[in-house]
Design an enzyme around this catalytic site. Structure first.
Site, PDB file in Angstrom:
ATOM      1  N   ASN A 202       0.839  -1.185   0.000  1.00  0.00           N
ATOM      2  CA  ASN A 202       0.000   0.000   0.000  1.00  0.00           C
ATOM      3  C   ASN A 202       0.878   1.240   0.000  1.00  0.00           C
ATOM      4  OD1 ASN A 202      -2.517   1.616   0.531  1.00  0.00           O
ATOM      5  ND2 ASN A 202      -1.182   2.266   2.211  1.00  0.00           N
ATOM      6  N   HIS A 345      -6.233   7.928  -4.076  1.00  0.00           N
ATOM      7  CA  HIS A 345      -6.158   9.336  -4.488  1.00  0.00           C
ATOM      8  C   HIS A 345      -7.027  10.194  -3.585  1.00  0.00           C
ATOM      9  CE1 HIS A 345      -5.933  12.878  -6.994  1.00  0.00           C
ATOM     10  NE2 HIS A 345      -7.253  12.933  -6.962  1.00  0.00           N
ATOM     11  N   THR A 413      -8.385   2.066  -4.621  1.00  0.00           N
ATOM     12  CA  THR A 413      -8.200   1.393  -3.331  1.00  0.00           C
ATOM     13  C   THR A 413      -8.372   2.352  -2.151  1.00  0.00           C
ATOM     14  OG1 THR A 413      -5.878   1.640  -3.889  1.00  0.00           O
ATOM     15  CG2 THR A 413      -6.806  -0.575  -4.029  1.00  0.00           C
ATOM     16  N   GLU A 414      -8.305   3.645  -2.423  1.00  0.00           N
ATOM     17  CA  GLU A 414      -8.531   4.638  -1.366  1.00  0.00           C
ATOM     18  C   GLU A 414      -9.013   5.933  -1.993  1.00  0.00           C
ATOM     19  OE1 GLU A 414      -5.270   5.518   1.297  1.00  0.00           O
ATOM     20  OE2 GLU A 414      -4.876   3.402   1.633  1.00  0.00           O
ATOM     21  N   ASN A 415     -10.099   6.480  -1.441  1.00  0.00           N
ATOM     22  CA  ASN A 415     -10.528   7.833  -1.782  1.00  0.00           C
ATOM     23  C   ASN A 415     -11.496   8.279  -0.699  1.00  0.00           C
ATOM     24  OD1 ASN A 415     -12.953   9.433  -3.695  1.00  0.00           O
ATOM     25  ND2 ASN A 415     -10.873  10.201  -3.623  1.00  0.00           N
TER      26      ASN A 415
END
Ligand code: NOJ
Length: 585
Positions: A202, A345, A413-415
């Protein structure tokens, strides 16, 4: 072995390929466009995420070894208010509760990470494997699957076993590649019959830059100008090795996918008619995502990194570049080791060209880029200092990834967005706006042809936010960290995200506006209830503390440094209670 001239021809071809791919991205057009009503492709996967150290707690329970974050967070002055992840959300004990929250949201996937020292306490597999750790993740995975939630599992979300740091210097040492591979292999062996999506690392940018260059993160080293490049070099090799291990030993029977999750801000040229600004913005993105993605897709670092770091190394009087090099064999081993690309992001910067003076003492990753970062003061920034809400940057970044790396399969995977609140706030209208607009830009990117297969809201719960401690809350669910049971409460954004998921997008303006209005209406009553509940429990705590003058004094000091309406009302109730008590005695 290929003859040398063939290798050279391959390299030239590769370079031409990279350059021609890069030309596809149009830096001179930034069309913000209106909100787009429409739906996502059928089967689009909606999820939420977490990571082991940020949520599990149970830092020293059931045979778990120490990680670099356990040790770092226990050192004074490293984390806001000297908080630690010792108990965090107590996620280790709340698997069923948390899965019911996911069900409430109707998630199709849940992204979590495995704590390496929980499975292998020293990090070295031949030392000892912790059966209780395996049982914990078995239990989590089984419950997810029983509830039809697909696990997306990260192998490394920053919690390196402390022994590996002390013995070898962590990611500064090449031996991490084999140790990490053994850990990954163990995970494939134990969980691979049920887990089909693996993320090796990650956000390796953060591991390298914040862990080994600025020292803001564990292990806290400040090896400016070299530490980050060396750590990244070993991480890229470790990623490739794990991908090959899966490919040769497990893919046949397990039929899963292995990717990496890269985080990056978008960099937009300050002046899109100025070639220097365009080049600086591209450098910003190449030094961020390109640093890892270019080797993984094409076998080597971005040319611009090699040029800039190489030139500055010479100017500093060094014989070789501070950016390490891959051998031809390594390049072909690393190239193509990505079944899907994870993208994390959050925000965007405006970028302009800026020449940094050279001097040996001043070498650093940041100075190597020769650029300046700017923000527009009109951009909303409700939470973390660095996190401005700039939805259009998300679409730009996704399109850049598409054109640069041959339209790979992407999972976001991330926001998400944080808030800084000392009082309880469940009515997170700004988060609703953030999700609505960022998810909409992702929809536009899909219409542009970007191959996005899933989206992970960051994060399911409020949790330990690294060096910021618990002061920044990213969760869809509020966690009351002051209560030792760590109860969870839905914020308004839960209702809103749930609607997006069940409609698989945004049906029309009237409906989407209704979702928002209803979510905000229902949260204000739960907000009041929770605030009352918190006041009651704080009053009970104060009653307890009155009998312990030392700790009572310490609590007061921390409270006073955050003078809010909420703290003042707590203080007033405390004085009132003390007054009542004295009268009773
Ligand atoms: C990226 C990290 O992977 C995650 O752990 C963190 O919570 C978010 N950034 C927000 O800072």
């Amino acid at each position: 072995m290929l003859p040398r001239c063939a290798v050279t021809v391959c390299h030239v071809l590769m370079l031409v390929l990279c350059l021609s791919a890069a030309e596809d991205f149009d830096w001179t057009k930034n069309d913000h466009g209106a909100f787009y009503y429409g739906t996502f492709p059928a089967g689009f996967s909606w999820g939420a995420g977490s990571s082991a150290y940020q949520t599990e707690g149970a830092w020293d329970k059931d045979g778990k070894g120490l990680s670099i974050w356990d040790v770092f967070s226990h050192k004074k002055g490293k984390i806001q208010l000297n908080e630690t992840g010792d108990s965090s959300c107590e996620g280790y004990y709340k698997v069923k509760d948390d899965i019911s929250l996911m069900k409430e949201l109707k998630l199709s996937h849940y992204r979590f990470s495995i704590s390496w020292p929980r499975l292998i306490p020293t990090g070295i597999k031949s030392d000892h494997v912790n059966e209780k750790g395996i049982q914990y993740y078995d239990h989590l995975i089984d419950h997810l699957l029983e509830n039809k939630i697909t696990p997306i599992v990260t192998l490394y979300h920053w919690d390196l076993p402390q022994v590996l740091q002390e013995k070898y210097g962590g990611w500064q040492n090449i031996s991490m590649v084999n140790h990490f591979n053994e850990f990954a292999n163990l995970c494939f062996e134990k969980f691979g019959n049920r887990v089909k999506y693996w993320i090796t690392f990650n956000n390796p940018w953060s591991v390298a830059v914040e862990g080994y260059e600025t020292g803001e993160h564990a292990p806290g080293l400040k090896l400016r100008g070299t530490g980050a490049y060396k750590a990244a070099h070993h991480i890229i090799k470790a990623h490739a090795k794990v991908w090959h291990t899966y490919d040769t030993q497990w893919r046949g029977k397990q039929k899963g996918l292995v990717g990496i999750s890269l985080s990056g801000d978008w960099g937009e040229p300050v002046d899109i008619t100025n070639q220097k600004d365009i080049e600086a913005a591209e450098r910003y993105v190449q030094f961020y995502i390109g640093w890892f993605a270019t080797p993984i897709f094409y076998g080597d670092y971005p040319q611009v990194m090699k040029d800039f770091i190489g030139r500055k190394s010479v100017q500093h009087g060094l014989g070789t570049s501070r950016l390490p090099t891959f051998s031809p064999q390594e390049k072909s081993y690393i190239k193509g080791t990505c079944d899907f690309l994870g993208i994390g992001h959050f925000t965007t910067r405006y970028i302009t060209q800026k020449n940094n003076p050279s001097g040996r003492s001043s070498s650093s990753y940041f100075l190597d880029r020769d650029l300046a970062e700017l923000v527009d003061p009109r951009w909303p920034d409700p939470g973390s200092e660095w996190l401005y809400s700039v939805p259009w940057g998300f679409r730009r970044l996704l399109n850049f990834v598409k054109t640069q790396y041959g339209n790979p399969m992407i999972y976001v995977t991330e926001n998400g967005v944080s808030e800084k609140m000392s009082c309880t706030e469940l009515c997170d209208d700004w988060r609703i706006h953030y999700y609505k607009d960022y998810i909409n830009e992702m929809l536009k990117a899909i219409k542009d042809g970007v191959n996005v297969k899933g989206y992970t809201a960051w994060s399911l719960l409020d949790k330990f936010e690294w060096d910021e401690g618990y002061s920044e809350r990213f969760g869809l669910y509020y966690v009351d960290f002051r209560d030792k049971n760590k109860p969870r409460y839905p914020k308004a954004s839960v209702q809103f995200y749930k609607r997006i998921i069940s409609s698989n997008g945004f049906p029309n303006q009237r409906e989407v506006e209704n979702w928002r209005r209803k979510a905000v209406e229902t949260c204000s009553s739960s907000n009041q209830l929770l605030a009352a509940e918190e006041q009651r429990s704080t009053a009970a705590n104060i009653l307890r503390l009155i009998h312990d003058p030392l700790t009572s004094h310490m609590e007061m000091v921390t409270e006073i440094v955050v003078p809010t309406v909420c703290t003042l009302s707590i203080l007033l109730s405390a004085i009132f209670l003390m007054f009542l008590l004295r009268r009773r005695n």
